[in-house]
Structures are given as structure tokens and as C-alpha cells.
Design an enzyme around this catalytic site. Structure first.
Site, PDB file in Angstrom:
ATOM      1  N   ARG A 124      -8.155   3.672  13.140  1.00  0.00           N
ATOM      2  CA  ARG A 124      -7.262   4.803  13.416  1.00  0.00           C
ATOM      3  C   ARG A 124      -6.718   4.812  14.831  1.00  0.00           C
ATOM      4  O   ARG A 124      -5.593   5.281  15.051  1.00  0.00           O
ATOM      5  CB  ARG A 124      -8.005   6.119  13.151  1.00  0.00           C
ATOM      6  N   GLU A 172      -9.080   4.117  -2.563  1.00  0.00           N
ATOM      7  CA  GLU A 172      -7.838   3.920  -3.317  1.00  0.00           C
ATOM      8  C   GLU A 172      -8.115   3.222  -4.642  1.00  0.00           C
ATOM      9  O   GLU A 172      -9.173   2.632  -4.854  1.00  0.00           O
ATOM     10  CB  GLU A 172      -6.848   3.045  -2.528  1.00  0.00           C
ATOM     11  N   LYS A 214      -4.520  -2.234   9.823  1.00  0.00           N
ATOM     12  CA  LYS A 214      -4.806  -2.334   8.392  1.00  0.00           C
ATOM     13  C   LYS A 214      -5.106  -3.764   7.962  1.00  0.00           C
ATOM     14  O   LYS A 214      -5.201  -4.033   6.767  1.00  0.00           O
ATOM     15  CB  LYS A 214      -3.577  -1.836   7.605  1.00  0.00           C
ATOM     16  N   ARG A 259       0.956  14.099  13.609  1.00  0.00           N
ATOM     17  CA  ARG A 259       2.249  14.629  14.047  1.00  0.00           C
ATOM     18  C   ARG A 259       2.305  16.151  14.110  1.00  0.00           C
ATOM     19  O   ARG A 259       3.358  16.718  14.400  1.00  0.00           O
ATOM     20  CB  ARG A 259       3.369  14.136  13.097  1.00  0.00           C
ATOM     21  N   ASP A 275       0.843  -1.189   0.000  1.00  0.00           N
ATOM     22  CA  ASP A 275       0.000   0.000   0.000  1.00  0.00           C
ATOM     23  C   ASP A 275       0.883   1.245   0.000  1.00  0.00           C
ATOM     24  O   ASP A 275       1.826   1.331   0.787  1.00  0.00           O
ATOM     25  CB  ASP A 275      -0.910  -0.030   1.225  1.00  0.00           C
ATOM     26  N   GLU A 328      -9.804  12.498   7.479  1.00  0.00           N
ATOM     27  CA  GLU A 328      -9.582  13.824   6.907  1.00  0.00           C
ATOM     28  C   GLU A 328     -10.874  14.637   6.887  1.00  0.00           C
ATOM     29  O   GLU A 328     -10.879  15.814   7.213  1.00  0.00           O
ATOM     30  CB  GLU A 328      -9.078  13.692   5.471  1.00  0.00           C
ATOM     31  N   ASP A 332      -9.145   0.441   1.735  1.00  0.00           N
ATOM     32  CA  ASP A 332      -8.198  -0.014   2.753  1.00  0.00           C
ATOM     33  C   ASP A 332      -8.737   0.373   4.131  1.00  0.00           C
ATOM     34  O   ASP A 332      -8.309   1.358   4.733  1.00  0.00           O
ATOM     35  CB  ASP A 332      -6.831   0.629   2.487  1.00  0.00           C
ATOM     36  N   HIS A 357      -3.726  14.027   1.058  1.00  0.00           N
ATOM     37  CA  HIS A 357      -3.976  13.047   2.119  1.00  0.00           C
ATOM     38  C   HIS A 357      -2.782  12.957   3.069  1.00  0.00           C
ATOM     39  O   HIS A 357      -2.941  12.958   4.293  1.00  0.00           O
ATOM     40  CB  HIS A 357      -4.276  11.670   1.521  1.00  0.00           C
ATOM     41  N   TYR A 406       1.854   2.411  15.265  1.00  0.00           N
ATOM     42  CA  TYR A 406       2.499   2.592  13.960  1.00  0.00           C
ATOM     43  C   TYR A 406       3.946   3.067  13.998  1.00  0.00           C
ATOM     44  O   TYR A 406       4.628   2.995  12.968  1.00  0.00           O
ATOM     45  CB  TYR A 406       1.666   3.512  13.068  1.00  0.00           C
ATOM     46  N   GLN A 452      -4.087   2.184  14.925  1.00  0.00           N
ATOM     47  CA  GLN A 452      -2.966   2.685  14.121  1.00  0.00           C
ATOM     48  C   GLN A 452      -2.109   3.685  14.887  1.00  0.00           C
ATOM     49  O   GLN A 452      -0.875   3.610  14.876  1.00  0.00           O
ATOM     50  CB  GLN A 452      -3.519   3.338  12.839  1.00  0.00           C
ATOM     51  N   TYR A 475       0.986   5.753  -0.698  1.00  0.00           N
ATOM     52  CA  TYR A 475       0.637   6.930   0.128  1.00  0.00           C
ATOM     53  C   TYR A 475       0.850   8.154  -0.757  1.00  0.00           C
ATOM     54  O   TYR A 475       1.594   9.053  -0.393  1.00  0.00           O
ATOM     55  CB  TYR A 475       1.642   6.870   1.298  1.00  0.00           C
ATOM     56  N   GLU A 509     -10.510   3.970   3.348  1.00  0.00           N
ATOM     57  CA  GLU A 509      -9.573   4.705   2.497  1.00  0.00           C
ATOM     58  C   GLU A 509      -9.921   4.410   1.048  1.00  0.00           C
ATOM     59  O   GLU A 509      -9.921   3.253   0.624  1.00  0.00           O
ATOM     60  CB  GLU A 509      -8.105   4.340   2.803  1.00  0.00           C
ATOM     61  N   THR A 562      -9.380  -5.619   3.451  1.00  0.00           N
ATOM     62  CA  THR A 562      -9.165  -4.649   2.374  1.00  0.00           C
ATOM     63  C   THR A 562     -10.086  -5.088   1.249  1.00  0.00           C
ATOM     64  O   THR A 562      -9.948  -6.205   0.750  1.00  0.00           O
ATOM     65  CB  THR A 562      -7.699  -4.669   1.903  1.00  0.00           C
ATOM     66  N   THR A 602      -4.579   6.609  -0.327  1.00  0.00           N
ATOM     67  CA  THR A 602      -5.870   7.294  -0.297  1.00  0.00           C
ATOM     68  C   THR A 602      -5.883   8.448  -1.288  1.00  0.00           C
ATOM     69  O   THR A 602      -4.955   9.256  -1.324  1.00  0.00           O
ATOM     70  CB  THR A 602      -6.131   7.832   1.120  1.00  0.00           C
TER      71      THR A 602
END
Lengths: 403, 403
Positions: A230, A194, A246, A137, A121, A351, A226, A128, A237, A233, A123, A192, A250, A337
Site C-alpha cells: 500500500r 478476489e 502489485k 482520496r 485485475d 479496509e 492480489d 471496497h 499509482y 501503491q 475493482y 486482497e 499474486t 477485492t
């Protein structure tokens, strides 16, 4: 290939809003009450029974269509893909062969179209990556330093890839609590939006492929959801990436739209912030002008275009072989995503609700994340003049956690 | 099982320093000039030809031994594993059947013992996690907050798993430069000394398994060298984890040592810093008292014991199913680098040289990381009274990058 006919003798294929006109011819796997899973091609409201076509001598694919996945056909290589597409176009054109064996889609069960070898997967939407980076972060560290220089990706879990229509169980997991971690049902379940690229050729250990070669290795595309936990995660992560957050499932669409069908919609992607290193440069645009979006309980939610992406599937595949990593037929590469810059163009609730702070309204009900019983659907199509190349549905309904 | 005999009619198996005594009986895949790859069991300096055994009616494994991988045999399940082990013990004991079909190991080529379904790599040595964390993120952020609460893992790349003896090509990759990223041959090539657990049973989407169930699902263990490109890793790994830095090749030993053979060496692991959540608690110690270490160009380097680890393979497997992720026969779970607390007990050059700052001397030559032509070997054995349960060699030699 000869001039592309615009109409089929199958009437439903000629409707302007049909996902499966004669220009599309996506591959999948189906079964009926009378027949075991086998390969087929969608046309209008029907499925061409490819195994039966071959049994009757209408086409030749070395017996690969009588299998419960497309892998053996795909492994025949691009000349076979082109030859079969050309032959099906002849059979299904207005002046084609009305004895071509068909099954009504309404009478068929659709299966996972490929035996997924490995799942990676990526990114690759800058919107996104930035939006989620802010939430995880903060704005200063949102976009990782290498983001505009390489397609960041991670290995996902192939065993949890399922076909559209499969229910998704809300996962249990370990999340951060006030007094240490707790074991709980996921409280921040997300989707997600995708696109998934299906690798159609092998490469060897120690071998790198160029972006041009990589593009030739891609058989086609599916829609891909996907599902993401959260809260699990956020706790798990760092430093090795998403793992159990994850692996709950899927979902991919049952129909694989070929690269050949999408070729007329080739498009540039997002504007480059900096030049790419030579191994990632591509000679021609590697994206498609293709509408993609998602629904919740039937209501349209995020809606954008695949061409907002920053790295194409071919660039991702070339990068994937950068260290000499072997690729194999049936490998599935998630695009990452797909989110446009605006809030109603985002491909994940994380988001859209800004981390759960701003609920959205769905059929009059408030949502931050996905609740039990909610159905998420993806859609995607490239709009031609009087026809469209679509994927059909890609849906999943969430079941309560099993505690 | 009946009382375990201590000696075999195959003399080499009775030597104290032989990795393959009658108490071991590890499974693998071999071929000879006259025979295609098939399953075998190592005993002394010989290999039992299991396919031929079955052809002669000496044992029954439903034809699964005539395959080029162990997966079909493993899929028969634990009762079959136990039954075959018991039968082989009878055939090979001092008073056994001297007509059992054997091949000299010297005449055989060893192959990858399993078709690796998916590969997951963990991070379960606290010493290693701390040491590497200091180098990547500084001492304050070295050990991630969740580290003592869950087995942190990530999905690796199954396609790049190779058998001992396969040359490893130094990878090219994107790394951080003074003026932006550069494309270069890896300059910080490293090994990781690990144990790999082989999953021997399937689980379903949405199903969780307990630690006890997980232990029953593990068929056996291999040595595992997770070759790592540290400069590529440092640039790529945040936020989604290691990717191309770990996909250049992962070497495993050709012999799979069964859980049954290691049972007498069951041991506690590292002391717990905090209680685990119930889903990770185990009723009995899940580690093995087993010497492990690595060599460089024949010189012994790091040397430690597998029981320094903090999370067992069974705990890792239970956690892996936490979100409902399906596991499959042939899945390979890397333990994570096995490092003891002292510098000469570390399982990677990154730790041993403290990020390349303190070179080590190997046969009179200085090394910080691996140079072209260097051979890395792993070893591992559980020491019994007068015998040992070993893995045989797990080696790889580094070839120059192909630029």
C-alpha cells in the site's frame, strides 16, 4: 447432462464439508515422485490422473492432459469441457469405474493450473472501491465518477502469478518520505480477497464480445490473493495506476472450479445505482451465491459473499473487448477485492484497519498490516444441500524483505 | 569483435540513406510464397535467411532461427547474440560469402518479430508528461510528484501488439457525455511515438536487477506506436490507469535493432532535476543519439531525438523488477511518448494540437485527431558518418469503427 449423481465411490467425496464432491470436479495440475506435472481433477481426498485416464482409453482429450498446464485442454472449447465433465461424472459416481486411475492428494504436489497468458485485475466491489477511495482520496472523491457505469480494470503482471503455497517475499520499493522519496522495505503489506476468472477462448483484434458470449468464454474460477504494497501503491499509482505495488506476487488456488459446477448457485449481485449501457446489460444474473473469506495465521478474518459484487466476470470480459482488445485462452481476470459493507466483511487489511488506524487482533497479537512470517489463506465455497462446491486452500506466507 | 567493416557486397546496403547497412543487422521474422515464417536479418534491400544459413552450416543457433518468432534465439543469451552478429558481419562484409542465402525484401512478408510475452508502457519524456498532464489535470497538477524520481509505468496489453502494416480499427468505447456516459466510436484517436525495448533474459520472482544488469538484459529496440483513444482514456483512467483506451492496437516495427548496433550512439538524456535514488543511478549514459519522428499520410509531423528522454530503458527495467517482479524473454517495454520541448517536436496529436484546440494542416487538410483512412508512420535512425542505423517503416492505417 444426465441427472447429477449425489455420491461417489470415493468415500471422502461424500462428506458434507468436503470441498471436492462429485458435483464439483475442479481441474488442476499435479505431479508425484513418479510422474511429471500433468492435469488432474480433485475428488474427495484423491486426484484423478487425467493423463493416465486418457492413456488407458477412459476418456479423450486429444492428449492435452499430459501437459503441465490446462491451457491446451481449455483451448479444446466448451463442448470438450462438457463432454469430459460428463464422462468423469460417470466414472466417479457410486456405480462408476473403480479402476479409474487416482493419486492420493497427500502424495501430490500441486502446480500453477494454467500458464497465465495475461492478467487483468478489476475493482468491482462498491464497498471496497468506496472504502479504499476514502483512504486514498477522501470521501468526496472516493468513488470515481465512472465506477457505477463500467467495470474499472487495469492490466496486471502475469509473470508474478503463483500457486497457493508459494512464499511471498516482502517487496522493496520507492515510497514517499518526509524529505523526498526513500527506498525501503514495504511497511504496509496487504492482501486482497478476489475471485479469478479464467478465459477459455480466444477473440480477435477489433472484435467485441457480448456479455452472453463472454460468459460462454469463461472456463472457470480460482481464488486469487492480489498481494498489495500500500505504501508503494500510494506513491506510484497516479496517473497510470498500480504497478510495482502489485507485482510482488499474486497467489491463486491450484483448483479451477468450472462454471458448470457453480451453475446451480447463480445469483444476482449488488443493486444497481443506475442503468448500464446496453453493451454491459446481462439477461440473467451473472454472479454466484458463494461464501468467500480469508484467514490470518489460521484465524478467520473477513467473511462475505461473492454476490456483493457489482460487475460480473462476464461483464468485465465484455468490457475488456470493448476497444477490440484480443483475449486469449489462459487470460486471468481478477474480480477485484470482495468486500461486504461491514468491517468484518472486508477483503483487505487496508479496509479492515481503516488505513492502519484501527489495529485488529489475530491470535492475541495486534496487526495493522501483514508482518513477516504471517500466513494469509483464502477460502471459498458455494453451499448446496448436503454438499459444497469448494476451492481448497489458497495460502501464502510472507518472507522478510531482501534489502 | 574485430574491426567493423564499413561496406557490404550487397550494394544497396552501402547507400548513405539505407536503414540497413552492415553496421546495423537488425533481426526480424519473414515469410515468402515458398517458406513459412522464420528469422532473418535485414541488409540493404535483402533479408538474410537465417534458418537456411543454419541449415547450410553457415552459423549455429541451435535451430532457433527456424521459428516464427525471435524468442528462442533471444533466449540463447548475449554471448549467442554477439557471436551471431560477428558471424553475419563476416558473411556480409565486402570480402564475405556471396553464397549467403538471401531473400529480396520485396518478395517477403514481414511478421511480428517477437512473441510478446508481456507489454509495459512507460512515460519517460518530461515534455510529454507535462504537456499531457496540463490537458488532463491543469498546469498545477501536470507533473506528478514522483515523476522525476521514478520511471512511471503501467502494464499494457501484449495481445494487441501488431506488426507494422496491420490496419487499426477505430475503437468503440464508453466516454463521458453531457447526461452520463455514452457508447460511441472514439472521436479523439491519437498516436504515440515511442521506442520499445525487448527484454532478452529472464529474472525470478523476488529478484531485483541493477541498472547495469538490466542493460545487459536488453536485446534490442523497435519503433512503437501506442495508438490511444483520448476520449475513452479521459473517462476510464482514474484511479487505475489507462485500459481500453490503449488496447485497440500497438504497432511495432518488424525489425529489432540490436543494442550492439546502437552502441556507438550512446548519449546522455535530459538534464536531471534531482538526484535519483541509488537503485536508479547509472554509471554511464543510457540513451542514444537517435532521430525519431512521425508522419501522417506521408507528411512529416513531429521530429525529435530519443535523447530528450528522462529515464532509459535500463532504468525502466531495473525499476520494473524493484518489487521482485519476474521479467521474461519477449517482454516489451515502451519508452513512453518521445516529445521534445517544441510543438513540432511532439510525439502525439494531443500535444501537437493542444488537446484538439489548435488544428494542424496535413497535405492541405485540417486535423485535430486521426481520421478514418489516415496512415501514421514512425521513423527512427541513428546517424553515423556516411551511414545510418535505421528501423525501416512502422505504419498503420485507421479503419472506420465497427459499430
Amino acid at each position: 447432462m444426465a441427472k447429477q449423481p449425489r455420491r461417489s465411490w470415493i468415500a471422502a467425496a461424500n462428506k458434507e464439508d468436503c470441498d471436492f464432491p462429485i458435483q464439483n470436479l475442479p481441474f488442476g495440475v499435479f505431479s508425484t515422485a513418479d510422474s511429471a506435472p500433468r492435469c488432474g481433477v480433485a475428488i474427495g481426498d484423491m486426484i484423478v490422473d487425467l493423463a493416465e485416464c486418457e492413456a488407458r482409453g477412459l476418456l479423450d482429450a486429444k492428449g492435452s492432459f499430459a501437459r503441465p498446464h490446462l491451457n491446451d485442454f481449455i483451448a479444446l472449447g466448451r463442448p470438450a469441457w462438457d463432454r469430459i465433465r460428463e464422462r468423469l461424472t460417470e466414472l466417479l459416481a457410486e456405480d462408476g469405474n473403480q479402476d479409474t486411475p487416482l493419486v492420493a492428494m497427500a502424495d501430490a504436489t500441486l502446480h500453477l493450473p494454467i500458464r497465465v497468458t495475461e492478467f487483468t485485475d478489476f475493482y468491482a466491489s462498491k464497498n471496497h472501491a468506496f472504502n479504499v477511495g476514502v483512504l486514498f482520496r477522501g470521501p468526496e472523491n472516493a468513488l470515481p465518477a465512472q465506477w457505477t457505469h463500467m467495470p474499472i480494470g487495469y492490466n496486471g503482471r502475469a509473470s508474478s502469478v503463483v500457486v497457493s503455497g508459494t512464499d511471498i517475499r516482502r517487496p522493496m520499493g520507492q515510497v514517499k518520505g518526509d524529505d523526498g522519496p526513500v527506498w525501503t522495505a514495504c511497511k504496509r503489506l496487504d492482501l486482497e480477497l478476489e475471485l479469478g476468472a479464467i478465459v477459455g477462448a480466444d477473440s480477435n483484434l477489433g472484435e467485441r464480445v457480448s456479455v452472453e458470449q463472454a460468459e460462454q468464454m469463461i472456463f472457470g474460477y480460482v481464488l486469487l490473493n492480489d498481494w498489495s504494497a500500500r505504501d508503494i501503491q500510494a506513491w506510484e499509482y497516479q496517473p497510470l495506476g498500480p504497478f510495482q505495488s502489485k507485482a510482488l506476487g499474486t497467489t491463486i488456488s491450484p483448483w479451477v472450479v468450472t462454471q458448470a459446477a457453480l451453475e446451480p448457485f447463480r445469483s444476482a449481485g449488488a443493486e444497481r445505482v443506475n442503468p448500464l449501457l446496453p453493451y454491459l446489460q446481462e439477461e440473467r444474473p451473472g454472479f454466484y451465491d458463494m461464501t468467500v473469506g480469508w484467514t490470518m495465521n489460521g484465524q478467520r478474518m473477513g467473511h462475505t459473499n461473492y454476490n456483493v459484487m457489482y460487475f460480473s466476470s462476464a461483464q468485465q470480459l465484455a468490457h475488456h473487448t470493448g476497444s477490440g482488445c484480443p483475449m486469449r485462452v489462459g487470460d486471468l481476470l481478477g474480480s477485484g477485492t470482495i468486500s461486504g459493507p461491514e468491517i468484518n466483511e472486508t477483503g483487505a487489511l487496508l479496509e479492515m484497519t481503516q488505513g492502519g488506524k484501527n489495529p485488529v487482533t489475530v491470535n492475541g497479537e495486534s496487526r495493522t498490516f501483514i508482518q513477516d512470517g504471517d500466513e494469509i489463506g483464502l477460502y471459498g465455497y458455494a453451499q448446496g444441500s448436503g454438499y459444497r462446491i469448494g476451492f481448497g486452500p489458497c495460502t501464502g506466507t510472507v518472507l522478510p524483505a531482501s534489502e
